[in-house]
Design a protein around this motif. Sequence first.
Motif, short mmCIF file in Angstrom:
data_model
loop_
_atom_site.label_atom_id
_atom_site.label_comp_id
_atom_site.label_asym_id
_atom_site.label_seq_id
_atom_site.Cartn_x
_atom_site.Cartn_y
_atom_site.Cartn_z
N GLU A 114 -22.25 -62.46 -8.81
CA GLU A 114 -20.79 -62.61 -9.04
C GLU A 114 -20.71 -61.63 -10.53
OE1 GLU A 114 -18.60 -66.67 -9.08
OE2 GLU A 114 -18.80 -66.20 -11.41
N ASP A 115 -19.33 -61.06 -10.44
CA ASP A 115 -18.97 -60.09 -11.29
C ASP A 115 -17.90 -60.73 -11.93
OD1 ASP A 115 -18.33 -58.12 -12.89
OD2 ASP A 115 -17.93 -56.68 -11.28
N ASN A 116 -17.98 -61.22 -13.35
CA ASN A 116 -16.97 -62.01 -14.09
C ASN A 116 -16.49 -61.06 -15.00
OD1 ASN A 116 -19.60 -63.98 -14.17
ND2 ASN A 116 -17.52 -64.87 -13.62
N THR A 117 -16.61 -59.57 -14.91
CA THR A 117 -16.00 -58.83 -15.84
C THR A 117 -14.70 -58.10 -15.23
OG1 THR A 117 -17.29 -56.78 -14.71
CG2 THR A 117 -18.30 -57.89 -16.69
N LEU A 118 -13.83 -57.67 -16.05
CA LEU A 118 -12.59 -57.30 -15.55
C LEU A 118 -12.82 -55.41 -15.36
CD1 LEU A 118 -10.05 -58.78 -18.20
CD2 LEU A 118 -10.20 -59.10 -15.70
N HIS A 119 -12.28 -54.85 -14.26
CA HIS A 119 -12.39 -53.42 -14.26
C HIS A 119 -11.37 -52.62 -14.58
CE1 HIS A 119 -15.26 -55.64 -11.33
NE2 HIS A 119 -16.03 -54.79 -11.91
N PHE A 120 -11.61 -51.40 -15.21
CA PHE A 120 -10.62 -50.45 -15.61
C PHE A 120 -10.97 -49.17 -15.01
CE2 PHE A 120 -11.37 -53.86 -18.95
CZ PHE A 120 -10.08 -54.26 -19.38
N SER A 121 -9.73 -48.47 -15.01
CA SER A 121 -9.64 -47.25 -14.39
C SER A 121 -10.48 -46.35 -15.51
CB SER A 121 -8.22 -46.95 -14.62
OG SER A 121 -8.08 -45.39 -14.05
N VAL A 122 -11.17 -45.42 -14.63
CA VAL A 122 -11.95 -44.39 -15.30
C VAL A 122 -10.81 -43.01 -15.91
CG1 VAL A 122 -13.62 -42.52 -15.18
CG2 VAL A 122 -13.69 -44.47 -14.00
N GLU A 123 -9.79 -43.01 -15.04
CA GLU A 123 -8.67 -41.85 -15.34
C GLU A 123 -7.34 -42.38 -14.89
OE1 GLU A 123 -7.89 -37.35 -14.56
OE2 GLU A 123 -9.70 -38.11 -14.01
N GLY A 124 -6.43 -42.24 -15.94
CA GLY A 124 -5.10 -42.79 -15.58
C GLY A 124 -4.99 -44.32 -15.96
N GLU A 242 -6.79 -45.51 -6.97
CA GLU A 242 -7.67 -46.48 -7.21
C GLU A 242 -7.30 -47.72 -7.81
OE1 GLU A 242 -11.08 -45.58 -6.81
OE2 GLU A 242 -10.10 -43.62 -5.99
N ALA A 243 -6.01 -48.07 -7.98
CA ALA A 243 -5.42 -49.31 -8.17
C ALA A 243 -4.60 -49.94 -7.09
CB ALA A 243 -4.23 -48.86 -9.38
N PRO A 244 -4.61 -51.30 -7.38
CA PRO A 244 -4.91 -52.07 -8.75
C PRO A 244 -6.45 -52.30 -8.76
CG PRO A 244 -4.07 -53.61 -6.90
CD PRO A 244 -3.97 -52.25 -6.34
N GLN A 245 -6.97 -52.22 -10.11
CA GLN A 245 -8.24 -52.44 -10.41
C GLN A 245 -8.56 -54.05 -10.25
OE1 GLN A 245 -6.41 -50.03 -12.04
NE2 GLN A 245 -7.77 -48.60 -11.13
N GLU A 246 -7.49 -54.78 -10.36
CA GLU A 246 -7.64 -56.34 -10.24
C GLU A 246 -6.44 -56.91 -9.76
OE1 GLU A 246 -10.51 -58.11 -10.81
OE2 GLU A 246 -11.65 -56.67 -12.27
N VAL A 247 -6.75 -57.99 -8.67
CA VAL A 247 -5.62 -58.86 -8.22
C VAL A 247 -6.15 -60.09 -8.64
CG1 VAL A 247 -4.56 -59.90 -6.34
CG2 VAL A 247 -5.21 -57.42 -6.32
N LEU A 248 -5.45 -60.78 -10.01
CA LEU A 248 -5.99 -62.00 -10.57
C LEU A 248 -4.99 -63.18 -10.36
CD1 LEU A 248 -6.62 -60.22 -14.07
CD2 LEU A 248 -8.27 -60.95 -12.35
N LEU A 249 -5.46 -64.05 -9.48
CA LEU A 249 -5.05 -65.41 -9.36
C LEU A 249 -4.93 -66.37 -10.49
CD1 LEU A 249 -3.88 -67.33 -7.21
CD2 LEU A 249 -6.12 -68.08 -6.40
#
Length: 336
Positions: A114-124, A242-249
């Motif tokens: 399980e990956d509990n971390t939030l992911h961010f864009s490398v560029e933009g 590359e977006a959205p980096q997260e779809v959070l419910l």
Amino acid sequence: MGFFDKLKHVFSGQEEESKTIEEQKYEKGLEKSRKTFGDKLNELFANFRSVDEDFFEELEEKLIEADVGFETAVRISEELQEEVKLRNAKDKKDVSNAIIEKLVALYEEEGQKEDNTLHFSVEGPTVFLFVGVNGVGKTTTIGKLAHRYQQEGKKVLLAAADTFRAGAIEQLVEWGRRVDVEVVRKPERSDPAAVVFDAVKKAKEEDYDILLVDTAGRLQNKVNLMNELGKIARVITRELPEAPQEVLLALDATTGQNALTQAKQFKDVTKVTGIVLTKLDGTAKGGIVLAIRNELHLPVKLVGLGEKMDDLRDFEPMEFVYGLFNGLVDTPNEEK
């Protein structure tokens, strides 16, 4: 040292002043849930005579009442029957420890990848898309997260794409005013995808770091919601591949099993990457986190542990289990 052994080590005498801020936050935030678990175990052992079939049937009921989920409760009960036989456990504390150890072991097992971390864009710009029914604390979560990232020195933009609910736009605008973050908006009943298009365009052109998008939660009409969220996602991806980096419910922890049902329905509607569990501090239903991991296989990424601006925390599995079970595990002093 295994996951449960680490917890026993932590439980066995960590002084309040030596606890980290996160441990203190989780311990305080899960106080109601921890008491509920303790009460359920006490109820179970109040009529304790022998660890027989009736005992395990009652155990299932108590675990379900503690909102760990039906599937989890049945699995724990079945596995524990074998465990108790192997250990020849008869003492209340031995059996109680075995129950909690089994819950922790299952929780650890299901969360290994399980990956509990939030992911961010490398560029933009990084784009987080928030979904969830009305009233679960979705907009409040967005406001608190905007404040967090702004405090970290990031340039943050909000998009008011819930254009159907009366007051939703104004609520986000008020949060934007409170945390001093700009909000892209259109009049009520506008096309949500058009709002998102303007927001993405602005984020790109004006070098924003993070765009947080609020959406409608009309789960009663799944087809419309699916089409709407699909259109929003396409608009985002067309401009930012590359977006959205997260779809959070966003789920309200106080609703227990109803939150689990909502999560299952939203999984059918859109590609959810993680859960935001709000109001965890205000509920006795913290066991829902176990159910989400064990039955939905969706990572919890953020949790609400209070009403203050900084009480929206990144989810920490070890601290969560510590907060949920601390004081319920018998840990005799190893130096004796």
